[in-house]
Write a protein that holds these residues in place. Structure first.
Motif, mmCIF file in Angstrom:
data_model
loop_
_atom_site.group_PDB
_atom_site.id
_atom_site.type_symbol
_atom_site.label_atom_id
_atom_site.label_comp_id
_atom_site.label_asym_id
_atom_site.label_seq_id
_atom_site.Cartn_x
_atom_site.Cartn_y
_atom_site.Cartn_z
ATOM 1 N N THR A 23 1.106 -1.099 0.036
ATOM 2 C CA THR A 23 -0.367 -0.219 0.174
ATOM 3 C C THR A 23 0.659 1.152 0.404
ATOM 4 N N CYS A 24 -0.101 2.552 0.306
ATOM 5 C CA CYS A 24 1.097 4.044 0.085
ATOM 6 C C CYS A 24 1.683 3.799 1.308
ATOM 7 N N ILE A 27 1.048 5.499 5.030
ATOM 8 C CA ILE A 27 0.901 4.790 5.943
ATOM 9 C C ILE A 27 1.673 4.693 6.987
ATOM 10 N N CYS A 49 -7.313 10.163 3.742
ATOM 11 C CA CYS A 49 -6.413 9.295 4.005
ATOM 12 C C CYS A 49 -6.289 8.901 5.080
ATOM 13 N N ALA A 51 -8.267 8.887 7.165
ATOM 14 C CA ALA A 51 -9.150 8.247 8.314
ATOM 15 C C ALA A 51 -8.960 6.700 7.263
ATOM 16 N N TYR A 52 -8.906 6.022 6.379
ATOM 17 C CA TYR A 52 -8.196 5.255 5.576
ATOM 18 C C TYR A 52 -6.977 4.493 6.299
ATOM 19 N N HIS A 53 -5.726 5.465 6.666
ATOM 20 C CA HIS A 53 -4.418 4.983 6.826
ATOM 21 C C HIS A 53 -5.829 4.528 9.080
ATOM 22 N N ARG A 54 -5.915 5.021 9.339
ATOM 23 C CA ARG A 54 -6.696 4.625 10.973
ATOM 24 C C ARG A 54 -6.891 3.588 10.839
ATOM 25 N N SER A 55 -8.234 3.255 9.975
ATOM 26 C CA SER A 55 -8.514 2.225 9.283
ATOM 27 C C SER A 55 -7.982 0.869 9.793
ATOM 28 N N THR A 56 -7.294 0.896 8.541
ATOM 29 C CA THR A 56 -6.352 -0.393 8.090
ATOM 30 C C THR A 56 -5.225 -0.402 9.371
ATOM 31 N N ALA A 67 -4.550 9.847 14.786
ATOM 32 C CA ALA A 67 -3.923 11.018 14.135
ATOM 33 C C ALA A 67 -4.312 12.171 13.234
ATOM 34 N N SER A 142 2.630 9.847 -2.104
ATOM 35 C CA SER A 142 1.950 8.223 -1.848
ATOM 36 C C SER A 142 2.394 6.898 -3.709
ATOM 37 N N VAL B 35 -8.622 15.010 14.991
ATOM 38 C CA VAL B 35 -8.628 14.078 14.898
ATOM 39 C C VAL B 35 -10.221 13.424 14.315
ATOM 40 N N ARG B 38 -14.143 11.070 10.479
ATOM 41 C CA ARG B 38 -14.786 11.417 8.821
ATOM 42 C C ARG B 38 -13.789 11.078 7.567
ATOM 43 N N PRO B 62 -2.855 6.439 -7.075
ATOM 44 C CA PRO B 62 -1.921 5.263 -6.681
ATOM 45 C C PRO B 62 -2.133 4.455 -5.862
ATOM 46 N N ILE B 63 -1.227 3.703 -5.384
ATOM 47 C CA ILE B 63 -2.006 2.288 -4.937
ATOM 48 C C ILE B 63 -2.958 2.568 -3.629
ATOM 49 N N GLY B 64 -2.675 3.458 -3.084
ATOM 50 C CA GLY B 64 -3.319 3.008 -1.625
ATOM 51 C C GLY B 64 -5.131 2.852 -1.655
ATOM 52 N N SER B 67 -5.811 0.098 -2.062
ATOM 53 C CA SER B 67 -5.660 -1.200 -0.985
ATOM 54 C C SER B 67 -6.555 -1.009 -0.112
ATOM 55 N N TYR B 68 -6.810 0.058 0.418
ATOM 56 C CA TYR B 68 -7.687 0.982 1.393
ATOM 57 C C TYR B 68 -8.839 0.308 1.603
ATOM 58 N N VAL B 396 -15.610 0.961 12.827
ATOM 59 C CA VAL B 396 -14.512 0.800 12.576
ATOM 60 C C VAL B 396 -13.362 1.022 13.484
ATOM 61 N N LYS B 397 -12.792 3.042 14.332
ATOM 62 C CA LYS B 397 -12.757 3.858 14.446
ATOM 63 C C LYS B 397 -12.960 3.480 15.747
#
Lengths: 458, 452
Positions: A23-24, A27, A49, A51-56, A67, A142, B35, B38, B62-64, B67-68, B396-397
């Protein structure tokens, strides 16, 4: 069906990644930042970005992951994100009160050309950074490298921001553990201390992302390398960087600027890589290896001896990060297994040549690819089936489709627990790896055994 | 925790019923540096379109971003599962410099050739908006070659909030519907189900209710979705829209363009599910059988679930819940459903609520309830403790925060595995809440002063 989408026929692809094995950058930077005590990672980009990193990270560690984000708008993407970042710095220090903000960039802020260094300086000049507090930053576009690159960039950034030599050795040794689990960071520390080393380990996510249930929610848990330790790392006797991709940059930068001699080792996964790590520590500390470590090595060797017939020439497919895969493949080869398909999403030709060296003597063809993807790995497996798959949780699709014994390893692991508490590094971790591998191999034998050959003693 | 201060600028996004004057600020970008829980525009588009199972979903960036979002949403399909794969143009530095159009075109052609999807959605990510790739042009070009709809989804992350992503997804869906130039022939007693994503199989439950009522479902957008069905959507007599924000934009557009009226419903909880079904039945007045069927269905279903619900209610009576969800509409339903099992809501918030939504919430809640817009974890933790909640409902968070505080948790977001919609869902929900709130684990962990 999802599981049936992989075609056996391999057509070369140029423009496309299917089912990524990476991934990018951001994270990785966020994970590294979480390994600093009282630090809030900050994502300089769109809200998604962060939100996705925190979720993952939350799915992987099952811990709160904190974060902040610059919350880019159309305006900021035209006029630059300076105003957002300065406001963010102010907000963070006044509301959440960390000691350190670790800013990483995103594809968006990189492409519009935000100069975070200059913005951070402006924030300081404007008095937005309280005395004794710090804003560090790393550039993590990224579209370059992978999550491992981001980890490396932030690790280098934390060292270079804080390190300051006093001219007097502190009697300590820097260890950069690489993109490994908090459990591994603890284990690496334990082993180093057992060897008589006083380590400064950075980053160190133990206690941050594998914290106990306390009935309290703490935004900044106890763990993490402290600013004082990071400052002091310029006075250390030397640095061992574990993992060329994730850790070498920071170690080399310390060497270049502060003349802290560095050596780059593989992450101590398996027997041989741990031997090299222990040897490096032994030389650094000027001691002989203590009994406790010798005993653990012996125990690892004992398991290999006891069970070696089950490893013999079993074919293995692996997906993961280069720094993990290299010592892991070496370990598998050492115990007589045949790693035949090896993929990392992270680009870099050095990976392929290291794997080729490690596997050149094997009695089989070995497929290896950097900048590959899970789809490619699955296609290889369909053409040349394997006895074992080692991959992160996304490996489960392949394992189910082709009914392959499967050990979860790497990032992310979103469907099992244990990785953040039990290490897979050093000799003890090697034992755990073997246990996991043997469990799935022997379970498979049990499952497939006809009743008359169903054995109690294996 | 008492020392946690609330950001000055956040004060207008927090309301305490009974003490503050109601003037809720909402629908604004999160304060930089907060923080926030959202996500972005892309996230909004991705979650709405994701369940279309026979379409190709290609993420241009880009890949992220790919992936996510690879198979993280439990939107089930009864047939094809192409949506669960992850396809990305994986843009690298050179693409960012020279543009990614060629790569995008080639990727589309390769994938369409390989998987023969019935349509393709191409998601623009942040970077695409900056480097200026003409995604629409490439889509048009490819569509002309491959003879399937190839639809750009303008979901650059920074161009608004998650809601704008819903809108971009609606625009893509509308294009798909509008492409169909067949003569407009209404299917009698028919509806489209909008804003239902088949998490844990919920669409199947709802569709079956309508079938029993004698109502035909033309298309579901997008749960267990199929391109072919969506292209027929014009033929429905009524759009039934669930989920506050996500597909109302499409319903409005279809009303203007094709004269299809829409109603807003929720399938969560007994009252809301019942009124959803009754509302649809009363739309088809010309066939009294539909109302008869509906009455019978609702009575039977309610009868089936009441005894177990009563049992559960005994254990949960007086317990307190905190609710933090994406859309406010979901929160309305949750408050009602929680009351059914004897629980009181002491904190409620959403990521994307409107001022009207918060008005409704205010009227629904008991005095003292804290209402939050776009909350951060510190605020959530602060009020959960202050209000002595036993249960947190979120995504999830929020889960690990609840667990760290030593209280139960129920996922009401896309990571859940069980259907919570309809009457069946109400029982599932009650069981899940019961399971977590009454778990003996809470006697073992140190709880931070939460009593009773």
């Amino acid at each position: 069906m999802l599981l049936r989408h992989t075609t056996k026929e391999i057509i070369p692809r140029k423009a496309l990644t299917i089912n990524p094995a990476k991934t990018c950058q951001p994270i990785g930077a966020m994970y590294a930042s979480l390994g600093i005590n009282s630090c809030l990672p900050h994502s300089h980009g769109s809200q998604g970005c962060c939100a996705y990193h925190r979720s993952t990270l939350t799915r992987h560690y099952r811990e709160p992951v904190m974060a902040a984000t610059s919350s880019f708008t159309e305006g900021s993407s035209v006029f630059g994100g300076q105003a957002n970042l300065i406001q963010a710095i102010n907000t963070i220090f006044t509301t959440y009160d960390p000691d350190i903000i670790a800013v990483h960039t995103t594809c968006l802020s990189e492409t519009i050309g935000d100069d975070v260094n200059q913005i951070a300086a402006k924030a300081v000049a404007e008095g937005k950074v309280p005395k004794g507090k710090h804003v560090i930053h790393a550039s993590t576009p990224s579209y370059v490298g992978s999550h491992v690159t981001g980890f490396a960039n932030m690790t280098k950034a934390m060292a270079m921001y804080f390190a300051k030599a006093t001219g007097k050795h502190n009697g300590k040794f820097n260890i950069i553990p690489g993109f490994v689990e908090p459990s591994d960071m603890t284990e690496i520390r334990r082993v180093a201390v057992a060897m008589g080393i006083k380590p400064i380990i950075f980053p160190d996510t133990s206690g941050v992302l594998n914290g106990p249930q306390t009935g309290k929610y703490k935004m900044f848990p106890k763990g993490g390398v402290t600013a004082a330790e990071l400052t002091s790392c310029a006075d250390s006797i030397g640095t061992i960087a574990l993992g060329p991709l994730a850790s070498a940059d920071a170690a080399r930068a310390l060497d270049a600027k502060w003349k802290v001699p560095c050596q780059v080792q593989d992450i101590p996964i398996g027997l041989a890589a741990t031997d090299r790590f222990i040897n490096a520590l032994r030389i650094a500390a000027g001691v002989s290896v203590p009994d406790i470590i010798t005993q653990e090595r012996g125990q690892l060797l004992d398991i290999i001896t006891d069970m070696h017939q089950y490893f013999y020439h079993k074919k293995v497919a692996l997906a993961g990060d280069p720094d993990h895969l290299i010592p892991l493949v070496e370990f598998l080869v050492n115990i007589d297994m045949l790693p035949v398909h090896i993929v990392t999403g992270t680009p870099g030709k050095a990976f392929e040549s290291r794997i080729r060296e490690l596997t050149s003597h094997l009695p089989c063809t070995v497929n290896v690819k950097a900048a590959g993807d899970m789809f490619q790995l699955h296609q290889w497996i369909k053409n040349e089936p394997v006895d074992l798959l080692i991959a992160n949780s996304y490996g489960k699709y392949m394992a189910k489709d082709d009914d392959i014994p499967y050990v979860r390893y790497g990032f992310p692991i979103t469907d099992r627990v244990g990785h953040s508490y039990f290490p897979t590094t050093c000799y003890k971790g090697g034992m755990r790896l073997l246990e996991k591998i043997l469990d799935v191999l022997l379970d498979r034998m049990d499952r497939d055994a006809p009743e008359e050959k169903f054995e109690l003693v294996m | 925790m008492k020392s946690i201060s609330i950001l000055e600028k956040r004060k207008s996004q927090i309301y305490r019923k009974g003490t503050d004057e109601f003037d809720m600020t909402c629908e604004k970008k999160s304060l930089a540096g907060s923080v926030s829980q959202r996500a972005c525009v892309f996230c909004g588009s991705r979650v709405v379109l994701y369940p279309v199972a026979d379409a190709l979903h290609l993420i241009h960036g880009p890949i992220g971003c790919a992936s996510y979002t690879w198979d993280i949403r439990g939107a089930l399909s009864s047939g094809p599962e192409l949506h669960r794969m992850s396809f990305s143009t994986d843009l690298s530095e050179l693409d960012v410099i020279y543009g990614g159009e060629k790569k995008l075109e080639q990727a589309l052609l390769e994938l369409i050739e390989e998987y023969k999807p019935n349509a393709a959605f191409v998601y623009s990510t942040c970077i695409v908006g900056i480097i200026g790739d003409d995604v629409s042009m490439i889509c048009k070009k490819v569509a002309a070659k491959v003879n399937i709809p190839v639809l750009p989804v303008h979901s650059e992350g920074f161009k608004g909030t998650k809601k704008d992503g819903y809108k971009a997804a609606c625009d893509a869906l509308f294009k798909l519907i509008d492409m169909n130039t067949e003569p407009l022939e209404k299917i009698p007693h028919s509806i489209n189900i909008l804003g239902e994503f088949n998490i844990g199989g919920e669409t199947w439950i709802i569709k079956d209710y309508y079938r029993q009522m004698g109502v035909n479902t033309v298309a579901v957008m997008t749960g267990d979705g199929r391109v072919g069905d969506i292209r027929q959507a014009k033929k429905a007599c009524l759009n039934v829209v669930q989920c506050s924000g996500s597909l109302t934009h499409l319903a409005r557009k279809m009303e203007v363009e094709y004269g299809i009226p829409y109603i807003r419903v929720s399938y969560f909880g007994i009252e809301d599910t019942s009124s959803a079904l009754y509302d649809v039945a009363s739309f088809f007045k010309d066939d009294p059988d539909i109302m008869k069927n509906t009455t019978r269905l609702v009575q039977q279903e309610v009868k089936n679930l009441l005894p177990e619900l009563e049992q559960i209610r005994k254990d949960l009576a007086g317990k307190r819940a905190a609710v933090y969800v994406g859309g406010a509409f979901k929160a309305f339903s949750l408050i009602k459903a929680l009351r059914h099992i004897g629980m009181e809501v002491v904190l409620v918030g959403s990521q994307t609520g409107t001022k009207e939504d918060y008005e409704v919430l205010k009227d629904m809640c008991n005095p003292g309830t804290v209402i939050l817009d776009d909350a951060n974890p510190l605020e959530l933790a602060k009020y959960v403790l202050e209000k002595n909640a036993h249960l947190f409902i979120g995504g999830v968070k929020e889960r690990p925060i609840a667990y760290k505080l030593g209280i139960g948790f129920c996922d009401h977001n896309h990571e859940r595995k069980i259907p919570l919609a309809g009457f069946e869902g109400m029982i599932n929900f009650a069981r899940e809440v019961h399971e977590t709130v009454t778990s003996p684990i809470w006697d073992l962990v140190p709880r931070n002063g939460i009593k009773g």
